[in-house]
Enzyme design. Structure first.
Site, PDB file in Angstrom:
ATOM      1  N   SER A   1       0.848  -1.187   0.000  1.00  0.00           N
ATOM      2  CA  SER A   1       0.000   0.000   0.000  1.00  0.00           C
ATOM      3  C   SER A   1       0.893   1.249   0.000  1.00  0.00           C
ATOM      4  CB  SER A   1      -0.947  -0.058   1.202  1.00  0.00           C
ATOM      5  OG  SER A   1      -1.995   0.831   1.047  1.00  0.00           O
TER       6      SER A   1
ATOM      7  N   ASP B   1      -8.810  -5.425  -5.574  1.00  0.00           N
ATOM      8  CA  ASP B   1      -8.358  -4.262  -4.825  1.00  0.00           C
ATOM      9  C   ASP B   1      -8.917  -2.996  -5.462  1.00  0.00           C
ATOM     10  OD1 ASP B   1      -7.126  -2.373  -3.323  1.00  0.00           O
ATOM     11  OD2 ASP B   1      -5.069  -3.014  -3.752  1.00  0.00           O
TER      12      ASP B   1
ATOM     13  N   HIS C   1      -7.245  -5.718  -1.234  1.00  0.00           N
ATOM     14  CA  HIS C   1      -5.994  -5.049  -0.856  1.00  0.00           C
ATOM     15  C   HIS C   1      -5.128  -5.980   0.003  1.00  0.00           C
ATOM     16  CE1 HIS C   1      -3.854  -1.270  -0.907  1.00  0.00           C
ATOM     17  NE2 HIS C   1      -3.895  -1.076   0.389  1.00  0.00           N
TER      18      HIS C   1
END
Ligand SMILES: *[C@@H]1O[C@H](CO)[C@@H](O)[C@H](O)[C@H]1NC(C)=O
Ligand SMILES: *[C@@H]1O[C@H](CO)[C@@H](O)[C@H](O)[C@H]1NC(C)=O
Ligand SMILES: *[C@@H]1O[C@H](CO)[C@@H](O)[C@H](O)[C@H]1NC(C)=O
Ligand SMILES: *[C@@H]1O[C@H](CO)[C@@H](O)[C@H](O)[C@H]1NC(C)=O
Ligand SMILES: *[C@@H]1O[C@H](CO)[C@@H](O)[C@H](O)[C@H]1NC(C)=O
Ligand SMILES: *[C@@H]1O[C@H](CO)[C@@H](O)[C@H](O)[C@H]1NC(C)=O
Ligand SMILES: *[C@@H]1O[C@H](CO)[C@@H](O)[C@H](O)[C@H]1NC(C)=O
Ligand SMILES: *[C@@H]1O[C@H](CO)[C@@H](O)[C@H](O)[C@H]1NC(C)=O
Ligand SMILES: *[C@@H]1O[C@H](CO)[C@@H](O)[C@H](O)[C@H]1NC(C)=O
Ligand SMILES: *[C@@H]1O[C@H](CO)[C@@H](O)[C@H](O)[C@H]1NC(C)=O
Ligand SMILES: *[C@@H]1O[C@H](CO)[C@@H](O)[C@H](O)[C@H]1NC(C)=O
Ligand SMILES: CC(=O)N[C@H]1CO[C@H](CO)[C@@H](O)[C@@H]1O
Length: 709
Positions: free
Chosen positions: A561, A642, A674
């Site tokens: 991320s 995601d 994610h």
């Protein structure tokens, strides 16, 4: 590789952390109810177990988790329970509610048949002997609960949208929204079950919604923690996002109060028309909790209307003054520079217990509800573990704590405000898979950071560490960026699992990190590639100069991320040349693509404006602008589901690396968001990443699993 077995063996997961960041997943949830109790009830995977709070005795109970999705204490007796049976013989897709004594399950009674998949049970017994409960379900726009199993299949898969927020996390929005429902089991001597069940009432119905329909729990991470029922069963409090604001670019939400029977329309006690909340309190609200005496409602709220990582402040609403826009609201310890996650009332209604991130752990703090602005709450747990859940005990000075750490997947203990810790259970000593783990592998150090603020890093050594040899560095950058590398267990980014591949893990908390004061968190705004990058360089230099058992020459770096953004940024800058391999999981390849995400408030805050009015803020920290420097072997993971950062970011990065001739691989999971949650997928994720870093760091052969031309 021993710990890989652990990933494989990990039980199904309860997500306990609602943050968008790449953070923890706990494996236990437990419940104590509002009353003095001898036993706590917790679930680990498919099993439910009783834990004796005084002695630590464990007693498995026969509640089949395929059938029983939730259990709560609901005294009559100290061992009487209410639970949700996820099957309903009369209504496909529905559920049933049952009462029993946990020690006499053969005498269980079904008390309600519900016609939709309601979940998130909270319940109280009323003075009249009724049971008032709250659950949630998706509901049609007209307020009726939605049962997917009975809903007609649409002929076309097309979805038409008229405003922003078309999808979120891993789900496209549909016409249905989640709502809290108030249900009543009326005591009836002439009924076989002892109760007559009234149909649940949608408690969000008819709330004025100028722009967006109210919803609770907030998706995708909300649960019954987003609402509460008063001890006498007359009121329900819940949070919903601001109905007068667009959902995608504001974080504002309010605490609504409504009579449990739905006899009046819910109203927001801290909404725009409140005269009693501080003017600055405009952000996200959370954790509404009635006091045991029913006189007050505690909740948390951030100030900023569009910043998800602002500081949570504690508020107490006086329910004796309940009326539209004049409910008296007071702040508690409002200057305290920590951001609590949730609130637990003490039994005397005079103190609250709050878990909050603190110096790389989650600590439990206790404070009186009368605490003034400058009050500094005491932490009753130390930094050796992170609190996942806490329950105040009847003696008024102790809490039962469920926690984890880098070296233990779950501990239960009671801790008192007078300095006593009574360990009841520790997975490290109970679970043979965790044998050999312990605090001895975990250490920490501080360096001076870019802002002259001390920057903390965790150090995790292999469980078979030998002090006469060196281990290559595994440098792990956390997501967020407003998040932290925390001393807790997770099946994702488990620092001990990485260390046990034969690395020393260094996991820093640079600018942007939470738990070190709001200033360190906030300074990430408009500084994605500057301060945190400088902090990371300082940490790396400290390791190189001072940790003699770390081989930095053969180190690797990895992050997900925002940590993936930083990995890509590092790839384009000097620090990238210090590593033998890099790993980006679901990261940012170009900051100019940020409008493909769903939570627009996020980058409009973090880049301090919009892409059109403040384009330079987006371009300044764009990793792809430095692609010419990309040269360190790079493993890229990006998942199809995601919607936080779409899969095209990963493909973009991989294509660029390939065209530049940088050794690289691309791993994708079509069924993951994610995060990687499926066990078999998690095993592939770990196996392929470790194969990659071991090859480039240690010269082990690369496997031939990759699909190629
Ligand atoms: C659940 O309990 C059963 C029987 O006690 C045991 O065999 C099984 O390993 C347990 N599962 C988990 C995930 O603890
Ligand atoms: C649990 O319930 C499911 C569904 O009713 C059933 O198939 C399974 O056999 C049960 N397991 C046990 C251990 O009773
Ligand atoms: C759950 O409900 C099913 C009927 O749908 C019933 O057969 C089963 O005994 C129930 N299980 C429990 C634990 O209540
Ligand atoms: C609400 O809408 C659903 C779907 O259109 C419908 O099935 C249901 O009957 C409606 N409920 C009421 C009370 O009108
Ligand atoms: C049970 O008692 C209630 C009133 O308490 C009454 O309304 C209902 O008709 C009775 N039901 C039966 C089956 O007798
Ligand atoms: C939020 O989005 C709406 C469109 O839904 C737009 O009118 C408004 O200007 C946006 N506000 C901000 C602060 O971006
Ligand atoms: C409460 O709000 C209503 C409607 O917004 C307003 O008319 C009224 O004056 C407010 N009451 C007080 C005491 O401010
Ligand atoms: C409690 O937290 C403070 C900072 O908030 C820290 O200085 C202190 O070491 C912590 N106490 C323990 C016992 O960990
Ligand atoms: C390191 O120490 C261990 C015992 O602690 C010994 O078995 C091993 O041979 C030593 N290795 C080296 C390289 O000296
Ligand atoms: C190594 O540690 C010493 C003592 O803590 C510190 O003064 C020094 O700055 C460190 N070196 C680097 C390069 O960080
Ligand atoms: C940009 O930053 C300034 C200064 O911190 C702040 O006042 C302003 O509200 C920010 N704008 C946005 C859109 O975040
Ligand atoms: C305030 C308090 O009682 N805290 C204790 C909790 O347990 C830890 C670990 O034993 C102690 O260090 C604390 O003093």
């Amino acid at each position: 590789m021993a710990l890989l077995a652990l990933i494989q063996a990990a039980p199904p997961l309860h997500i306990q952390d609602g943050s968008c960041n790449d953070v923890d997943v706990g494996i236990a949830a437990f419940d104590l109810g509002h009353y003095p109790r001898e036993w706590a009830l917790f679930s680990a995977g498919e099993n439910r177990t009783l834990l004796n709070i005084a002695t630590g005795e464990l007693r498995p109970i026969e509640l089949n988790a395929t059938e029983v999705s939730e259990v709560i204490w609901l005294g009559e007796t100290p061992t009487s329970i209410m639970y949700v049976n996820a099957t309903n013989e009369d209504v496909e897709g529905g559920v049933t509610l049952w009462l029993s004594d946990v020690l006499a399950l053969d005498q269980r009674t079904m008390v309600a048949s519900l016609d939709a998949p309601y979940s998130g049970l909270k319940a109280v017994r009323t003075e009249q002997g009724n049971i008032n409960f709250v659950m949630n379900s998706l509901a049609y726009p007209n307020g009726t609960a939605y049962n997917e199993a009975l809903a007609p299949e649409p002929e076309s898969s097309g979805r038409l949208y008229g405003d922003i927020f078309v999808r979120h996390w891993d789900t496209y929005l549909t016409p249905q929204r989640f709502a809290a429902f108030g249900g009543t089991l009326v005591s009836r001597a002439n009924s076989t079950s002892g109760y007559a069940s009234l149909p649940p009432v949608n408690l969000l119905k008819d709330i004025p919604a100028p722009l967006t329909r109210p919803e609770t729990p907030w998706q995708p991470f909300g649960d019954q923690g987003d609402y509460d029922i008063s001890p006498d069963g007359t009121w329900v409090a819940f949070l919903s996002k601001a109905p007068e604001l667009p959902k995608a670019n504001y974080t504002a939400s309010y605490i609504f109060l409504v009579p449990h029977d739905g006899s009046a329309i819910a109203y927001p006690i801290n909404g725009p028309s409140s005269n009693t909340k501080p003017e600055v309190a405009k952000g996200a609200s959370s954790s509404p909790r009635f006091s045991p005496d029913g006189k007050s409602l505690a909740y948390l709220q951030m100030d900023d209307i569009s910043y998800e990582a602002d500081r949570n402040k504690i508020y107490i609403a006086d329910l004796s003054t309940v009326s539209l826009n004049t409910t008296a609201i007071t702040q508690v310890a409002s200057d305290w520079d920590r951001s609590p996650d949730s609130i637990v009332w003490g039994p005397d209604s005079a103190q609250i217990w709050v878990p909050a991130q603190n110096l790389g752990a989650t600590s439990l703090f206790v404070l009186p509800v009368t605490a003034g602005a400058d009050y500094i709450p005491a932490n009753v747990t130390d930094l050796s573990n992170s609190v996942a859940a806490a329950y105040a005990l009847a003696d008024g000075v102790s809490a039962l704590v469920s926690s984890s750490s880098i070296s233990s997947s779950r501990d239960f203990y009671t801790n008192t405000t007078t300095g006593v810790k009574n360990l009841l259970f520790s997975a490290t000593t109970t679970d043979p898979e965790l044998a050999g783990l312990g605090q001895h592998t975990v250490d920490q150090f501080y360096v001076t950071g870019a802002l002259d603020i001390p920057i903390q890093s965790w150090v995790v050594k292999p469980s078979n560490f030998q002090s006469n040899r060196t281990y290559p560095l595994a440098f792990i950058v956390h997501g967020g960026p407003q998040s932290a590398n925390v001393n807790r267990w997770s099946t994702r980014w488990n620092l001990q699992v990485w260390a046990d591949q034969g690395y020393v893990v260094v996991a820093p908390n640079p600018v942007g990190s939470t738990g070190f004061g709001q200033y360190l968190t906030d300074m990430i705004q408009n500084n994605w590639g500057s301060y945190p990058y400088e902090d990371l360089v300082n940490v790396w230099e400290y390791v190189a100069a001072n940790l003699s058992y770390v081989d930095v020459e053969n180190g690797i770096e990895a992050g997900a991320s925002y940590g993936g953004f930083m990995t890509n940024w590092i790839q384009g800058h000097d620090l990238g040349r210090k590593f033998k391999a890099l790993v980006t999981h679901d990261g940012v390849t170009s900051t100019l693509n940020q409008y493909t995400t769903e939570e627009l408030w996020f980058m409009q805050h973090d880049f301090n404006g919009t892409l059109w009015a403040n384009r330079e803020n987006y371009e300044r920290w764009d990793p792809i602008r430095h692609a010419v420097n990309f040269s360190t072997p790079h493993f890229v993971i990006h998942n199809e589901n995601d919607y936080r950062l779409p899969v095209s970011e990963g493909i973009f990065l991989f294509n660029v690396l390939q065209e530049l001739g940088v050794p690289s691989r691309f791993l994708t999971f079509p069924d993951e968001n994610h995060w990687v949650l499926n066990r078999a997928n998690s095993l592939v994720w770990h196996t392929e990443i470790f194969n990659w870093i071991n090859h480039w760091s240690k010269g082990t052969p690369l496997d031939d699993n990759a699909i190629s031309k």
